[in-house]
Design an enzyme around this catalytic site. Structure first.
Site, mmCIF file in Angstrom:
data_model
loop_
_atom_site.group_PDB
_atom_site.id
_atom_site.type_symbol
_atom_site.label_atom_id
_atom_site.label_comp_id
_atom_site.label_asym_id
_atom_site.label_seq_id
_atom_site.Cartn_x
_atom_site.Cartn_y
_atom_site.Cartn_z
ATOM 1 C CD GLU A 1 -3.903 -5.800 3.161
ATOM 2 O OE1 GLU A 1 -4.759 -5.131 3.776
ATOM 3 O OE2 GLU A 1 -2.691 -5.539 3.165
ATOM 4 C CD GLU B 1 -3.096 -1.049 2.146
ATOM 5 O OE1 GLU B 1 -3.023 -0.254 3.090
ATOM 6 O OE2 GLU B 1 -4.064 -1.825 2.005
HETATM 7 O O1 AHR Z 1 -5.135 -5.833 7.043
HETATM 8 C C1 AHR Z 1 -5.015 -4.695 7.834
HETATM 9 C C2 AHR Z 1 -4.286 -3.553 7.126
HETATM 10 O O2 AHR Z 1 -5.084 -3.093 6.072
HETATM 11 C C3 AHR Z 1 -2.992 -3.891 6.464
HETATM 12 O O3 AHR Z 1 -1.907 -3.817 7.333
HETATM 13 C C4 AHR Z 1 -2.869 -2.837 5.414
HETATM 14 O O4 AHR Z 1 -2.133 -3.270 4.318
HETATM 15 C C5 AHR Z 1 -4.284 -2.471 5.095
HETATM 16 O O5 AHR Z 1 -4.481 -1.108 5.137
#
Ligand code: AHR
Length: 504
Positions: free
Chosen positions: A296, A177
Site C-alpha cells: 500500500e 495492518e
Molecule cells: O487503502 C486504504 C486503507 O489504508 C486500507 O484499507 C488499509 O489497509 C490502510 O489503512
C-alpha cells in the site's frame, strides 16, 4: 551579473546493476471500499459494461497501465470479511454491515468474479485472508476453494459455482495492518506472529506452491515500528516470503519543498525494514532472504474532510476520493524511483488504490472515466521501468526542508532493458523555481540515441485533472541530446522526466 544555472550530473554504467526489476512493483489494489468495486470496476447497466457487469472503459485504462498484480479484497475490509458471502448465486448472497468503512456490502462481486476479471485484463491476484475476525480454518478453506483442483468439499463447491478450473492464486497476504487500533481484531505482535505462522502452515499444506506476505507495520508512524517487524518475523520468517510495508503521504501544511522530500522517508523506511529482516535472518542462521512487498503506497489526505461528512450504511459511497494535483504526481514519481533504487529487495508494490479510492483512475457512476495526475508517472514507470535497475551515481545540488536535510533536487533511477536495447532515465526535478541542467554520462551505452524525452510539468503545482479537462498530461517536448556518450538535457523546474535512449 548573470545568474548561474543549477547543474547536476549522473553517471550510469551497464555494470552498476542493482537487480532485475520485478514487474510486480507496478501492482495495485482494489478493496471493497467506496466506489472501487461498485461504480468503479463493476457497474451493472453501464453502457460499457460486459455481460458480467464489469466496465470496459475502466478495463482499458487498467490494461494501458499494465498492472501485473492486484491486491484484493482489502485492506481493512478483509479483517471483517466472510469470503463465503461472496460466492455462489448472487441473489442468495447476504447484505452485511461492513464495519471497517461503515457501509453496506451487497456481495455482488466476490472471489470468483474478481479473479476472473483480473485474469481477463492480464493481472494476477494478491489475495488477503482475514486474520481479524477469523483465522486458520477460514484461510485453509479459502485456499482449498480457490486452488485445489477438485474432489474435496470446498474445491467441488467452486466447481458447482461455475468455476471448473482452480484459480491458482499464488500470492497471499496473511491479514492486513494487524498492528492498527482501527483494525477489526487488532493483535499484539506475539498474537499476530502466532496466528500468522499457524495460518501459513495450514495454507501451505493445502498448496505448497503459494507465496506468503507477513504483515509489517501499518506505517513508520506506528509506535511499535520496527519492533513489530522483529517480533512477528521471529515467528513467520521460515514460512513467509515477503513482509509488507504501507505508507501514505500528504501535504497538509502546504509546504511543497518538504512534501516532495517525503520519498526520503520512504527510502529510510525500506532500509529499516531490510535491516530488521536481516537481523532475524542472522538470528535464525537462515539462508533465506526476506523480500519486501510495499503493498500500500500513495498520497492520501485530500479526501479526509469529505469522508468525515459521509453518513454510514450506504452501498458504495464516494469514500477516499482524493483529487490529485500536479505536485502529488511529482511525489508519486519519486516514490516509484525509490522502489527502483531498491529493486534488489522490494519485489512487489501496490499503488493504493486503482479506481476511485485514492486512485489514478476515476469514474462517474453511469458516465465517463478519466485519468488523475498520478496516472502518468505510474504509467511511465510501469511501461518503461522493466529490465535491470542500474545504480545512477547522482551529483545534484541539495536543499534543506523542514523535516529533511540534504535533499537532492534531482531524484533519479535508471532502467536498462537489455532485450529491447533501451535505457530509461527517470528524473524528478524537485526545484520549485529553477530548471536544472543535467549531464548524464552514458558512455557504456555505445551506439544509443535519444528516442524521446517525456515531461510532465505544470506551472500550477495545484492543478488537477477532471472528467472535462486534463490540465496535467505528459508532453514529448523535453530537450535532450546525446553527444559523445553524454546526455545533455534541461530538467524544467518541478517536473517528472522520462528520457528514453534506444540503440540507433
Ligand atoms: O487503502 C486504504 C486503507 O489504508 C486500507 O484499507 C488499509 O489497509 C490502510 O489503512
Amino acid at each position: 551579473m548573470v545568474a548561474s544555472v543549477q547543474k547536476a550530473r549522473i553517471i550510469v554504467d551497464k555494470a552498476f546493476r542493482i537487480a532485475e526489476v520485478d514487474k510486480r512493483i507496478y501492482g495495485s489494489f482494489i478493496e471493497h471500499l467506496g466506489r472501487a468495486v461498485y461504480g468503479g470496476i463493476y457497474e451493472q447497466g453501464h453502457p460499457t459494461s460486459d455481460k458480467n457487469g464489469f466496465r470496459s472503459d475502466v478495463k482499458e485504462l487498467i490494461q494501458e497501465l499494465g498492472v501485473p498484480i492486484i491486491r484484493y479484497p482489502g485492506g481493512n475490509f478483509v479483517s471483517g470479511y466472510n469470503w463465503e458471502d461472496g460466492v455462489g448465486p448472487v441473489e442468495e448472497r447476504p447484505r452485511r454491515l461492513e464495519l471497517a468503512w461503515r457501509t453496506v456490502e451487497p456481495n455482488w462481486v466476490g472471489t470468483n468474479e474478481f479473479t476472473a476479471w483480473a485474469r481477463e485484463i492480464g493481472s494476477d491476484v494478491m489475495m488477503a485472508v482475514n486474520l481479524g475476525t477469523r483465522g486458520v480454518d477460514d484461510a485453509r478453506n479459502l485456499i482449498e476453494y480457490c486452488n485445489h483442483p477438485g474432489g474435496s468439499y470446498w474445491s467441488d463447491l467452486r466447481r458447482k459455482h461455475g468455476y471448473e478450473q482452480p484459480h491458482r492464486i499464488k500470492t497471499w497476504c496473511l491479514g492486513n495492518e494487524m498492528d492498527g487500533p482501527w483494525q477489526i481484531g487488532q493483535k499484539t505482535p506475539q498474537e499476530y506472529g502466532r496466528i500468522a505462522y499457524e495460518t501459513a502452515k495450514a495454507m501451505r499444506l493445502v498448496d505448497p506452491d503459494i507465496e506468503l506476505v507477513s504483515c509489517g507495520s501499518s506505517s513508520t508512524g506506528m509506535p511499535t515500528f520496527p519492533e513489530w517487524e522483529a517480533v512477528t518475523l521471529d515467528h513467520t520468517y521460515d514460512v513467509a516470503d515477503f513482509v509488507s510495508l504501507h505508507q501514505y503521504y500528504g501535504n497538509r501544511d502546504n509546504d511543497t519543498a518538504n512534501y516532495l522530500a517525503r520519498s526520503m522517508d520512504m527510502d529510510h523506511f525500506i532500509h529499516t525494514v531490510i535491516s530488521t529482516c536481516d537481523y532475524i535472518k542472522a538470528k535464525k542462521r537462515s539462508k533465506k532472504t526476506m523480500y519486501l512487498s510495499f503493498d500500500e503506497w500513495n498520497v492520501w489526505y485530500h479526501s479526509n474532510d469529505a469522508d468525515s461528512k459521509i453518513d454510514p450504511w450506504s452501498i458504495a459511497p464516494p469514500q477516499l476520493e482524493d483529487h490529485y494535483n500536479f505536485e502529488d504526481a511529482l511525489l508519486v514519481g519519486s516514490m516509484l524511483i525509490t522502489f527502483l533504487k531498491h529493486a534488489d529487495r522490494v519485489k512487489m508494490a501496490c499503488m493504493a488504490q486503482l479506481v476511485n479510492v485514492i486512485a489514478p483512475i476515476m469514474t462517474e457512476n453511469g458516465g465517463r472515466v478519466w485519468k488523475q495526475t498520478i496516472y502518468y508517472p505510474y504509467l511511465h514507470a510501469s511501461r518503461f521501468g522493466r529490465g535491470v535497475s542500474l545504480k545512477p551515481i547522482v551529483d545534484s545540488p541539495v536543499y534543506d526542508a523542514k523535516d529533511y536535510t540534504d535533499v537532492p533536487y534531482v531524484d533519479s533511477a535508471v532502467v536498462y532493458d537489455e532485450e529491447n536495447e533501451s535505457l530509461t532515465i527517470f528524473a524528478v526535478n524537485r526545484h520549485l523555481e529553477e530548471d536544472i541542467e543535467l549531464t548524464c554520462d552514458v558512455r557504456s551505452f555505445e551506439g544509443y540515441k535519444v528516442a524521446e524525452h517525456i515531461v510532465l510539468h505544470s506551472d500550477d503545482l495545484k492543478a488537477v485533472n477532471t472528467a472535462d479537462h486534463e490540465a496535467v498530461k505528459p508532453q514529448s517536448n523535453g530537450d535532450s541530446s546525446l553527444n559523445d556518450g553524454y546526455v545533455e538535457t534541461m530538467l524544467s523546474k518541478a517536473s517528472w522526466n522520462v528520457i528514453r535512449l534506444t540503440k540507433a
